[in-house]
Design a protein around this motif. Structure first.
Motif, PDB file in Angstrom:
ATOM      1  N   SER A 305       0.828  -1.204   0.000  1.00 37.61           N
ATOM      2  CA  SER A 305       0.000   0.000   0.000  1.00 37.61           C
ATOM      3  C   SER A 305       0.862   1.254   0.000  1.00 37.61           C
ATOM      4  O   SER A 305       0.557   2.245  -0.647  1.00 37.61           O
ATOM      5  CB  SER A 305      -0.928  -0.013   1.216  1.00 37.61           C
ATOM      6  N   ARG A 306       1.972   1.203   0.730  1.00 34.51           N
ATOM      7  CA  ARG A 306       2.852   2.372   0.766  1.00 34.51           C
ATOM      8  C   ARG A 306       3.540   2.589  -0.577  1.00 34.51           C
ATOM      9  O   ARG A 306       3.741   3.707  -1.018  1.00 34.51           O
ATOM     10  CB  ARG A 306       3.892   2.192   1.871  1.00 34.51           C
ATOM     11  N   VAL A 307       3.921   1.484  -1.234  1.00 36.83           N
ATOM     12  CA  VAL A 307       4.587   1.608  -2.530  1.00 36.83           C
ATOM     13  C   VAL A 307       3.662   2.252  -3.542  1.00 36.83           C
ATOM     14  O   VAL A 307       4.062   3.105  -4.323  1.00 36.83           O
ATOM     15  CB  VAL A 307       5.054   0.218  -3.016  1.00 36.83           C
ATOM     16  N   THR A 308       2.402   1.849  -3.528  1.00 36.57           N
ATOM     17  CA  THR A 308       1.453   2.329  -4.542  1.00 36.57           C
ATOM     18  C   THR A 308       0.624   3.505  -4.034  1.00 36.57           C
ATOM     19  O   THR A 308      -0.425   3.799  -4.571  1.00 36.57           O
ATOM     20  CB  THR A 308       0.510   1.188  -4.959  1.00 36.57           C
ATOM     21  N   ARG A 309       1.101   4.171  -3.007  1.00 30.63           N
ATOM     22  CA  ARG A 309       0.326   5.285  -2.464  1.00 30.63           C
ATOM     23  C   ARG A 309       0.165   6.395  -3.493  1.00 30.63           C
ATOM     24  O   ARG A 309      -0.893   6.979  -3.648  1.00 30.63           O
ATOM     25  CB  ARG A 309       1.021   5.809  -1.206  1.00 30.63           C
ATOM     26  N   THR A 345      -3.746   8.576   1.364  1.00 33.39           N
ATOM     27  CA  THR A 345      -3.624   8.536   2.824  1.00 33.39           C
ATOM     28  C   THR A 345      -4.705   7.673   3.461  1.00 33.39           C
ATOM     29  O   THR A 345      -4.462   7.014   4.471  1.00 33.39           O
ATOM     30  CB  THR A 345      -3.699   9.966   3.393  1.00 33.39           C
ATOM     31  N   ALA A 346      -5.899   7.676   2.882  1.00 32.25           N
ATOM     32  CA  ALA A 346      -6.977   6.859   3.438  1.00 32.25           C
ATOM     33  C   ALA A 346      -6.664   5.376   3.293  1.00 32.25           C
ATOM     34  O   ALA A 346      -6.874   4.590   4.221  1.00 32.25           O
ATOM     35  CB  ALA A 346      -8.303   7.194   2.746  1.00 32.25           C
ATOM     36  N   ARG A 347      -6.129   4.994   2.129  1.00 42.44           N
ATOM     37  CA  ARG A 347      -5.770   3.592   1.927  1.00 42.44           C
ATOM     38  C   ARG A 347      -4.675   3.175   2.890  1.00 42.44           C
ATOM     39  O   ARG A 347      -4.678   2.077   3.440  1.00 42.44           O
ATOM     40  CB  ARG A 347      -5.318   3.367   0.478  1.00 42.44           C
ATOM     41  N   GLN A 348      -3.693   4.060   3.078  1.00 41.69           N
ATOM     42  CA  GLN A 348      -2.599   3.728   3.985  1.00 41.69           C
ATOM     43  C   GLN A 348      -3.094   3.619   5.428  1.00 41.69           C
ATOM     44  O   GLN A 348      -2.704   2.713   6.171  1.00 41.69           O
ATOM     45  CB  GLN A 348      -1.498   4.782   3.901  1.00 41.69           C
ATOM     46  N   ALA A 349      -3.981   4.510   5.852  1.00 41.65           N
ATOM     47  CA  ALA A 349      -4.530   4.451   7.203  1.00 41.65           C
ATOM     48  C   ALA A 349      -5.347   3.177   7.397  1.00 41.65           C
ATOM     49  O   ALA A 349      -5.309   2.539   8.458  1.00 41.65           O
ATOM     50  CB  ALA A 349      -5.386   5.675   7.479  1.00 41.65           C
ATOM     51  N   ARG A 350      -6.092   2.796   6.363  1.00 41.56           N
ATOM     52  CA  ARG A 350      -6.886   1.575   6.450  1.00 41.56           C
ATOM     53  C   ARG A 350      -5.985   0.355   6.569  1.00 41.56           C
ATOM     54  O   ARG A 350      -6.242  -0.553   7.370  1.00 41.56           O
ATOM     55  CB  ARG A 350      -7.780   1.455   5.222  1.00 41.56           C
ATOM     56  N   GLN A 352      -2.974   0.266   7.793  1.00 37.54           N
ATOM     57  CA  GLN A 352      -2.370   0.281   9.115  1.00 37.54           C
ATOM     58  C   GLN A 352      -3.360  -0.233  10.167  1.00 37.54           C
ATOM     59  O   GLN A 352      -2.995  -0.999  11.068  1.00 37.54           O
ATOM     60  CB  GLN A 352      -1.932   1.711   9.481  1.00 37.54           C
ATOM     61  N   ALA A 353      -4.639   0.160  10.059  1.00 36.53           N
ATOM     62  CA  ALA A 353      -5.650  -0.292  11.008  1.00 36.53           C
ATOM     63  C   ALA A 353      -5.888  -1.797  10.881  1.00 36.53           C
ATOM     64  O   ALA A 353      -6.044  -2.497  11.890  1.00 36.53           O
ATOM     65  CB  ALA A 353      -6.955   0.470  10.779  1.00 36.53           C
ATOM     66  N   ILE A 354      -5.899  -2.285   9.647  1.00 45.07           N
ATOM     67  CA  ILE A 354      -6.092  -3.722   9.437  1.00 45.07           C
ATOM     68  C   ILE A 354      -4.921  -4.508  10.007  1.00 45.07           C
ATOM     69  O   ILE A 354      -5.088  -5.585  10.596  1.00 45.07           O
ATOM     70  CB  ILE A 354      -6.286  -4.018   7.942  1.00 45.07           C
ATOM     71  N   TYR A 355      -3.712  -3.969   9.859  1.00 37.69           N
ATOM     72  CA  TYR A 355      -2.537  -4.640  10.422  1.00 37.69           C
ATOM     73  C   TYR A 355      -2.620  -4.684  11.951  1.00 37.69           C
ATOM     74  O   TYR A 355      -2.325  -5.698  12.582  1.00 37.69           O
ATOM     75  CB  TYR A 355      -1.271  -3.907   9.989  1.00 37.69           C
ATOM     76  N   GLU A 356      -3.032  -3.584  12.555  1.00 37.30           N
ATOM     77  CA  GLU A 356      -3.200  -3.529  14.014  1.00 37.30           C
ATOM     78  C   GLU A 356      -4.247  -4.553  14.442  1.00 37.30           C
ATOM     79  O   GLU A 356      -4.097  -5.235  15.456  1.00 37.30           O
ATOM     80  CB  GLU A 356      -3.658  -2.129  14.364  1.00 37.30           C
TER      81      GLU A 356
END
Length: 461
Positions: A305-309, A345-350, A352-356
Motif C-alpha cells: 500500500s505504501r509503494v502504490t500510495r 492517505t486513506a488507503r494507507q490508514a486503512r 495500518q488499522a487492518i494490520y493492528e
C-alpha cells in the motif's frame, strides 16, 4: 579514451544495470510462477499426519478398493478417522479449494497482457495512422511484493485445509466413541428389560398368591415400564449416534452397514501428565500458525500500500505515428495518474488499522489457545479419575451388593422386593459407568484437539 573516460563509461553502464535489475528480477519471477505438481497436498498431508495419529490418510485417496478392507471388520477409532479423511465430502471440498489459492498465487506472478492501440484518421493533408503498445509497468515493479503476499495466502490455505483435516479427525473420534457407548448402553438396557420383565411377572404371581401388596406390585410394574422407555430411548440414541458417524465418514448405501465394537476401549493404565501442554499448543496449533501468517500477510499488504500510495496507474508504451504526407514518427509515452484529489492517505490508514487488527487477533488467538488447553486438560483428568473411580470402586461395590442380596434372598433373609430394588440400582450404576468411560475418551480427543488443532469443536453435525 583516457582512464577517467573508461571509468565514467563503466559507471553509466552500472547505473543502467541497476535500473534494469528490478525489471529483470520481476520478469524472472513471472517466468517462475507455475503450478506445483501436487497443489500443496504433500504439505497438507504432512501437517495432518503429525496431528491426527493416522498417517497417509489424506494422501491415500478414496475408492471402493481402499474402503472395503476397513469396512470388512468392526471399526476402530483410527479406522474411522482414516475413512473420514479419505471419504468425507467436506474434506474433499477443502482440499479442492487449495487449487483456487494456488491459481491466485500463479496469477500474481504473471503480467497483464500488453495493450495494443491502432488509429486511422483522414484530413486535408492525407490520412494519419497511429499505433501503440503499452505495458503495465507498475504491475511489473510490484510483482515481487504481490507474489510474497499471495505466497503467504497459499500457505494459509494449506494450514486451513490441514486444520479442517484435524478438526474432522477430532469430530470423527467424538462421534465414534459416542456411537460405541450408545451400542453398549442399548445392549445393557436390553438385558435390563429382560430382568425387569421377569420381575414384573413374578410380582404379578406373588400378588395373585396374596404374598405381595398392591404397592409392591405397582413399584415393580413401574420399573418394567421405565425399562421399556429407557430401551426405546437407548435404541434411538444408538441410531442417531451411528448416523452422525456415518455422515462424517461420508458413507451411504451398503457401506453404511459397517460394524461397531460392542464395548468401548479399556481405560489406559495412567493418565497423561500436563507437562508443557501450553508450549506444545503454541508450537503445534494450526489456528495460531494461521493467525501469525495472517499478520505477516497483512504487513506485506501494508508495504504494498505504501509503494502504490502515489503511483496507482503507471503504464509505459511505444508509439508510432505516420501520415501519408510525412515520414513515420516514433517515440514512447507514459501514462501516470496524478494524485491531485486522492493522495492515498486513506488507503494507507486503512492498511495500518487492518494490520493492528491482525496483531490483536493473533494475540487473542494465543490467549484463547492457552486457556482452552488448560481447560481441556482439566476436563481430561477429571473424566479419567471419574471413569477409573466407577471402574475400580462403584461397579465392583455394586456387584458385591448384588451378590450379597442374592445370597440373602436364597437364604430367605431378603425379600423379592429387595432383590428387585437392587437390580434397579445396578442398572443406574452400570449406565453411569458407561457414560464416564465414554466421556473420558471424548475428553482425551478434546485435549488433543486443543493442543494440535483449533480448539474444542462446536460442530453438531
Amino acid at each position: 579514451m583516457n582512464t577517467r573516460g573508461i571509468e565514467m563509461a563503466n559507471f553509466h553502464s552500472y547505473l543502467r544495470l541497476t535500473r534494469l535489475t528490478p525489471l529483470a528480477a520481476a520478469l524472472l519471477l513471472a517466468g517462475c510462477a507455475s503450478f506445483s505438481p501436487d497443489g500443496g497436498m504433500a504439505e497438507v498431508a504432512a501437517l495432518a499426519d503429525a496431528r491426527t495419529g493416522v498417517p497417509d490418510a489424506l494422501s491415500a485417496g478414496d475408492g471402493e478398493d481402499r474402503l472395503a478392507p476397513l469396512l470388512a471388520q468392526p471399526l476402530s477409532a483410527d479406522g474411522a478417522v482414516r475413512i473420514a479423511l479419505m471419504n468425507n465430502p467436506g474434506m474433499k471440498s477443502a482440499l479442492a479449494a487449495l487449487g483456487a489459492s494456488e491459481a491466485d498465487l500463479v496469477q500474481s506472478g504473471r503480467l497483464r497482457n500488453p495493450g495494443l492501440s491502432f488509429g486511422r484518421s483522414h484530413g486535408s493533408e492525407g490520412h494519419e495512422i497511429e499505433r501503440g503498445v503499452s505495458v503495465d509497468l507498475a504491475g511489473l515493479l510490484t510483482m515481487p511484493m504481490r507474489l510474497n503476499i499471495e505466497r503467504g495466502r497459499f500457505e494459509q490455505a494449506k494450514l486451513q485445509a490441514a486444520s479442517q483435516a484435524v478438526q474432522l479427525a477430532s469430530d470423527t473420534r467424538r462421534a465414534y466413541f459416542t456411537a460405541v457407548a450408545a451400542v453398549q448402553t442399548e445392549q445393557f438396557m436390553q438385558r435390563a428389560l429382560v430382568s425387569a420383565e421377569a420381575g414384573a411377572q413374578l410380582a404379578t404371581r406373588l400378588r395373585q398368591a396374596g404374598n405381595w401388596s398392591r404397592l409392591d406390585q405397582a413399584r415393580q410394574q413401574v420399573f418394567y415400564a421405565d425399562a421399556v422407555s429407557d430401551l426405546a430411548r437407548a435404541r434411538h440414541q444408538a441410531t442417531a449416534a451411528r448416523e452422525r458417524l456415518t455422515r462424517l465418514l461420508g458413507l451411504w448405501g451398503r457401506q453404511a452397514a459397517f460394524a461397531l465394537p460392542e464395548r468401548l476401549p479399556e481405560l489406559p493404565a495412567r493418565a497423561e501428565e500436563a507437562a508443557n501442554i501450553e508450549a506444545q499448543a503454541m508450537e503445534q496449533r494450526l489456528d495460531v500458525q494461521m493467525s501469525k501468517l495472517d499478520a505477516q500477510a497483512t504487513a506485506s499488504a501494508l508495504g504494498l500500500s505504501r509503494v502504490t500510495r502515489f503511483v496507482n496507474v503507471l503504464e509505459v508504451g511505444y508509439t508510432s505515428k505516420s501520415t501519408s504526407a510525412a515520414p513515420r514518427e516514433n517515440g514512447y509515452e507514459v501514462a501516470l495518474e496524478l494524485p491531485l484529489f486522492d493522495w492515498g492517505t486513506a488507503r494507507q490508514a486503512r492498511a495500518q488499522a487492518i494490520y493492528e487488527q491482525a496483531l490483536q487477533r493473533t494475540a487473542g488467538t494465543a490467549v484463547n489457545a492457552r486457556s482452552q488447553v488448560r481447560e481441556a486438560y482439566s476436563s481430561y483428568r477429571t473424566a479419567y479419575d471419574l471413569a477409573r473411580h466407577y471402574r475400580d470402586e462403584v461397579v465392583p461395590l455394586r456387584k458385591t451388593i448384588s451378590h450379597e442380596v442374592l445370597l440373602r434372598y436364597n437364604g430367605m433373609l431378603a425379600s423379592v422386593f429387595e432383590l428387585l430394588s437392587d437390580a434397579r440400582e445396578q442398572v443406574a450404576s452400570v449406565n453411569a459407568a458407561i457414560d464416564t468411560q465414554r466421556d473420558f475418551w471424548i475428553a482425551q480427543t478434546e485435549l488433543q484437539s486443543a493442543i494440535n488443532g483449533s480448539g474444542v469443536s462446536t460442530s453438531k453435525d
